[in-house]
Design an enzyme around this catalytic site. Structure first.
Site, mmCIF file in Angstrom:
data_model
loop_
_atom_site.group_PDB
_atom_site.id
_atom_site.type_symbol
_atom_site.label_atom_id
_atom_site.label_comp_id
_atom_site.label_asym_id
_atom_site.label_seq_id
_atom_site.Cartn_x
_atom_site.Cartn_y
_atom_site.Cartn_z
ATOM 1 N N LYS A 175 0.880 -1.180 0.000
ATOM 2 C CA LYS A 175 0.000 0.000 0.000
ATOM 3 C C LYS A 175 0.910 1.220 0.000
ATOM 4 O O LYS A 175 1.438 1.626 1.037
ATOM 5 C CB LYS A 175 -0.880 -0.030 1.262
ATOM 6 C CG LYS A 175 -2.221 0.663 1.136
ATOM 7 C CD LYS A 175 -2.182 2.130 0.769
ATOM 8 C CE LYS A 175 -1.850 3.030 1.927
ATOM 9 N NZ LYS A 175 -1.744 4.457 1.518
ATOM 10 N N GLU A 250 9.266 1.288 11.094
ATOM 11 C CA GLU A 250 10.342 2.223 10.763
ATOM 12 C C GLU A 250 9.730 3.612 10.852
ATOM 13 O O GLU A 250 9.003 4.031 9.942
ATOM 14 C CB GLU A 250 10.857 1.969 9.335
ATOM 15 C CG GLU A 250 11.423 0.577 9.104
ATOM 16 C CD GLU A 250 12.865 0.429 9.555
ATOM 17 O OE1 GLU A 250 13.388 1.344 10.229
ATOM 18 O OE2 GLU A 250 13.462 -0.606 9.249
ATOM 19 N N CYS A 284 13.667 10.327 7.168
ATOM 20 C CA CYS A 284 13.538 9.854 8.558
ATOM 21 C C CYS A 284 14.870 9.985 9.282
ATOM 22 O O CYS A 284 14.917 10.321 10.461
ATOM 23 C CB CYS A 284 13.055 8.417 8.579
ATOM 24 S SG CYS A 284 14.078 7.330 7.582
ATOM 25 N N GLU A 382 10.361 16.028 15.552
ATOM 26 C CA GLU A 382 10.719 15.860 14.146
ATOM 27 C C GLU A 382 10.004 16.937 13.322
ATOM 28 O O GLU A 382 8.782 17.066 13.400
ATOM 29 C CB GLU A 382 10.286 14.469 13.675
ATOM 30 C CG GLU A 382 10.748 14.150 12.276
ATOM 31 C CD GLU A 382 10.262 12.787 11.795
ATOM 32 O OE1 GLU A 382 9.067 12.486 11.941
ATOM 33 O OE2 GLU A 382 11.091 12.015 11.270
HETATM 34 P P1 NAD Z 1 2.099 8.514 7.646
HETATM 35 O O1 NAD Z 1 2.241 7.658 8.831
HETATM 36 O O2 NAD Z 1 1.038 9.532 7.634
HETATM 37 O O3 NAD Z 1 1.864 7.636 6.322
HETATM 38 C C1 NAD Z 1 2.675 6.538 6.008
HETATM 39 C C2 NAD Z 1 1.842 5.482 5.316
HETATM 40 O O4 NAD Z 1 0.832 5.030 6.221
HETATM 41 C C3 NAD Z 1 1.101 5.975 4.070
HETATM 42 O O5 NAD Z 1 1.085 4.955 3.100
HETATM 43 C C4 NAD Z 1 -0.309 6.200 4.592
HETATM 44 O O6 NAD Z 1 -1.296 6.082 3.600
HETATM 45 C C5 NAD Z 1 -0.438 5.077 5.598
HETATM 46 N N1 NAD Z 1 -1.464 5.291 6.620
HETATM 47 C C6 NAD Z 1 -1.975 6.470 7.060
HETATM 48 N N2 NAD Z 1 -2.954 6.236 7.982
HETATM 49 C C7 NAD Z 1 -3.031 4.897 8.132
HETATM 50 C C8 NAD Z 1 -3.817 4.050 8.967
HETATM 51 N N3 NAD Z 1 -4.738 4.538 9.795
HETATM 52 N N4 NAD Z 1 -3.608 2.726 8.890
HETATM 53 C C9 NAD Z 1 -2.672 2.205 8.056
HETATM 54 N N5 NAD Z 1 -1.920 2.966 7.237
HETATM 55 C C10 NAD Z 1 -2.088 4.291 7.272
HETATM 56 O O7 NAD Z 1 3.526 9.128 7.473
HETATM 57 P P2 NAD Z 1 3.957 10.283 6.518
HETATM 58 O O8 NAD Z 1 3.667 11.587 7.134
HETATM 59 O O9 NAD Z 1 3.402 10.030 5.165
HETATM 60 O O10 NAD Z 1 5.537 10.011 6.471
HETATM 61 C C11 NAD Z 1 6.405 10.722 7.242
HETATM 62 C C12 NAD Z 1 6.849 9.941 8.456
HETATM 63 O O11 NAD Z 1 7.462 8.723 8.055
HETATM 64 C C13 NAD Z 1 7.903 10.682 9.222
HETATM 65 O O12 NAD Z 1 7.657 10.605 10.599
HETATM 66 C C14 NAD Z 1 9.181 9.938 8.883
HETATM 67 O O13 NAD Z 1 10.195 10.055 9.817
HETATM 68 C C15 NAD Z 1 8.700 8.556 8.723
HETATM 69 N N6 NAD Z 1 9.628 7.769 7.900
HETATM 70 C C16 NAD Z 1 10.401 6.838 8.505
HETATM 71 C C17 NAD Z 1 11.329 6.102 7.762
HETATM 72 C C18 NAD Z 1 12.190 5.059 8.420
HETATM 73 O O14 NAD Z 1 12.748 4.236 7.710
HETATM 74 N N7 NAD Z 1 12.356 5.037 9.729
HETATM 75 C C19 NAD Z 1 11.449 6.314 6.397
HETATM 76 C C20 NAD Z 1 10.646 7.269 5.809
HETATM 77 C C21 NAD Z 1 9.728 7.992 6.580
#
Ligand code: NAD
Length: 480
Positions: A175, A250, A284, A382
């Protein structure tokens, strides 16, 4: 021409979402409509899970490790042939400068090569046991793995999680994020053309609260890999817990680079700044905190200021240092943090948004903030934008306390020429990866990656991911 579709990829076919609805993707460089994508929901996730189960019960389930490795390697070769197309897709969709998008596409190919080569090199053990027994272990796939990825590095995250899962013989349901998912769909096209059997990789674009929530709660999913925010990671873990399913999380970070008086500043400087502004700081593992020992504080800050003043921000295709943020929402979040610069903390330098940058793009000029106290909100939370805070410290103990003083623990960089201090610091810093006199080590696919604390748990990348994407079975044979 670059690949785009408003369909889901399920069971080896491009299909309309069950509900027939679509979502609009935006080009973050100018705010224009990029294209439409499918709005997958629970019904589509259900079909994808069933397709993956059928694949496991069919041809894919009987593939040898060698055959799995070969098909992954072929995918890697096709990715290499389409690097330019994938880079253009990612530049348009995520807004990242072309050279950064190209590096992501090359990393995707590298993951496929690495996991293709590793598929037949994961072995069990024999365990010395009582007389009359032979005991050994087997590594087996979990079954259907769910992969929820964010918008910031889609290709790299797909490579490290889907690549490792398929190498171990799982079948995947992916997804991608609703803000940027075209490279995930192009990846499905590539995998299909490389001969990955139907149902082994299924891609369902859609909203997080719809398709993402349905995936993490689906009883047919046997393992969930989630990359994203802390808040959603917690929801995903909760949903998976109801099915007693393992989860890799992650999540975010507030990673420090710590520079001691005896560091080689010329070597450190590009690492210090690049690790903060790459992908417009939407990384991240961004080095969003720079801790500088007091003896070199003024000198190093002046060098960072100079570098910041040379940074250029513009549309992805202009291939400058920094592109736009992913969305207006993200820009508003970052601007909200910048509004909290007050008191001792001051913005000491900013990059420049070039005049040609389209007006509708979500641009933020990189900001370097000096004089920040370790407890300030800007030093704890962050920001996920091109913003770095600089914190002064006196002693090694103080540096460790500040570095470990957030809820996160993802990555850290240590700059010092004192070998004993390098070893002490590497042990005492709370992080999943520690870099000595560098930061990121080129992002090698071989290097296990993951966090502690609110940065998450579990490891991806390297061989470690292959252990995570498999179940260890112990076989004890009594033969007398
Ligand atoms: P997010 O959590 O909003 O979204 C990430 C994914 O989760 C998307 O595909 C989204 O559609 C999905 N999602 C959203 N709500 C959901 C739910 N209720 N149930 C299941 N899935 C759902 O994150 P974001 O704002 O898009 O991304 C930024 C964050 O990701 C930052 O905090 C960043 O640090 C983190 N990040 C971490 C890593 C790592 O490897 N540690 C890498 C990249 C990004």
């Amino acid at each position: 021409m670059w690949f785009k579709t408003d369909k889901c990829f399920i069971n080896g076919e491009w299909v309309r979402p069950v509900g027939g609805e679509k979502l609009q993707l935006e080009n973050p460089s100018d705010g224009s409509n990029l294209c439409q994508i499918a709005r997958g929901k629970a019904g589509d996730i259900d079909l994808a899970v069933k397709a993956a189960q059928n694949a496991l019960n069919g041809e894919w389930g009987s593939f040898s490790a060698l055959e799995r490795g070969r098909v992954l390697t072929r995918i890697g070769q096709l990715v290499l042939e389409r690097v330019e197309e994938l880079a253009i897709i990612e530049a348009n969709d995520v807004g990242k400068p072309l050279k950064q998008a190209r590096a992501d596409a090359l990393a995707l190919a590298r993951y496929m090569e690495f996991y293709g080569g590793a598929a037949d090199k994961i072995m069990g053990e024999t365990i010395p046991y009582m007389d009359g027994y032979t005991v050994y272990t087997l590594r087996e796939p979990h079954g259907v793995t769910g992969h929820i990825v964010p918008w910031n590095y889609p290709m790299q995250i797909i490579g490290r999680s889907v690549g490792a899962a398929l190498a171990m013989g799982n079948a995947a349901v992916l997804k991608p994020a609703e803000e940027a998912c075209l490279s995930a769909l192009a990846f499905a096209d590539i995998a299909n053309k490389a001969g990955l059997p139907a149902g082994v990789l299924n891609v369902v674009p859609g909203l997080g609260e719809e398709a993402g929530a349905a995936l993490s709660a689906h009883p047919g999913i046997n393992h969930v890999s989630f990359t994203g925010s802390v808040a959603v990671g917690s929801l995903v873990q909760e949903a998976a817990a109801k099915n007693i399913v393992p989860v890799v999380l992650e999540l975010g970070g507030k990673s420090p680079q710590i520079v001691f008086d005896d560091a080689n500043l010329e070597e450190a400087l590009p690492f210090l700044v690049n690790a903060g502004i790459q992908n417009a700081g939407q990384t991240c593992s961004a080095a969003s905190r720079i801790l500088i020992q007091s003896g070199i504080y003024d000198r190093l800050l002046a060098k960072m200021v100079e570098r910041y003043q040379g940074l250029k921000v513009g549309e992805a295709s202009a291939d400058l240092d920094v592109g736009p943020l992913i969305s207006k929402r993200q820009k508003d979040i970052v601007s909200g943090f910048l509004d909290q610069v007050e008191g001792e903390a001051k913005i000491v330098a900013r990059g420049e948004i070039v005049p040609e940058a389209p007006k509708g793009g979500h641009y933020v000029a990189p900001a370097l903030i000096g004089g920040v106290s370790a407890g300030h909100v800007l030093a704890r939370e962050e920001i996920f934008g091109p913003v770095q805070v600089v914190i002064r410290f006196e002693t090694e103990e103080e540096a460790i306390a500040i570095a470990n003083g957030t809820e996160f623990g993802l990555v850290a960089g240590i700059w010092t020429s004192d070998g004993a201090r390098q070893m002490r610091m590497a042990k005492k810093i709370r992080a999943g990866q520690v870099f000595i006199n560098n930061y990121g080590a080129g992002g090698g696919v071989e290097l296990p990656f993951g966090g502690t604390g609110k940065s998450g748990h579990g490891r991806e990348k390297g061989f470690e991911a292959l252990y995570g994407f498999s179940i260890l079975k112990t076989v004890a044979a009594r033969h007398g």
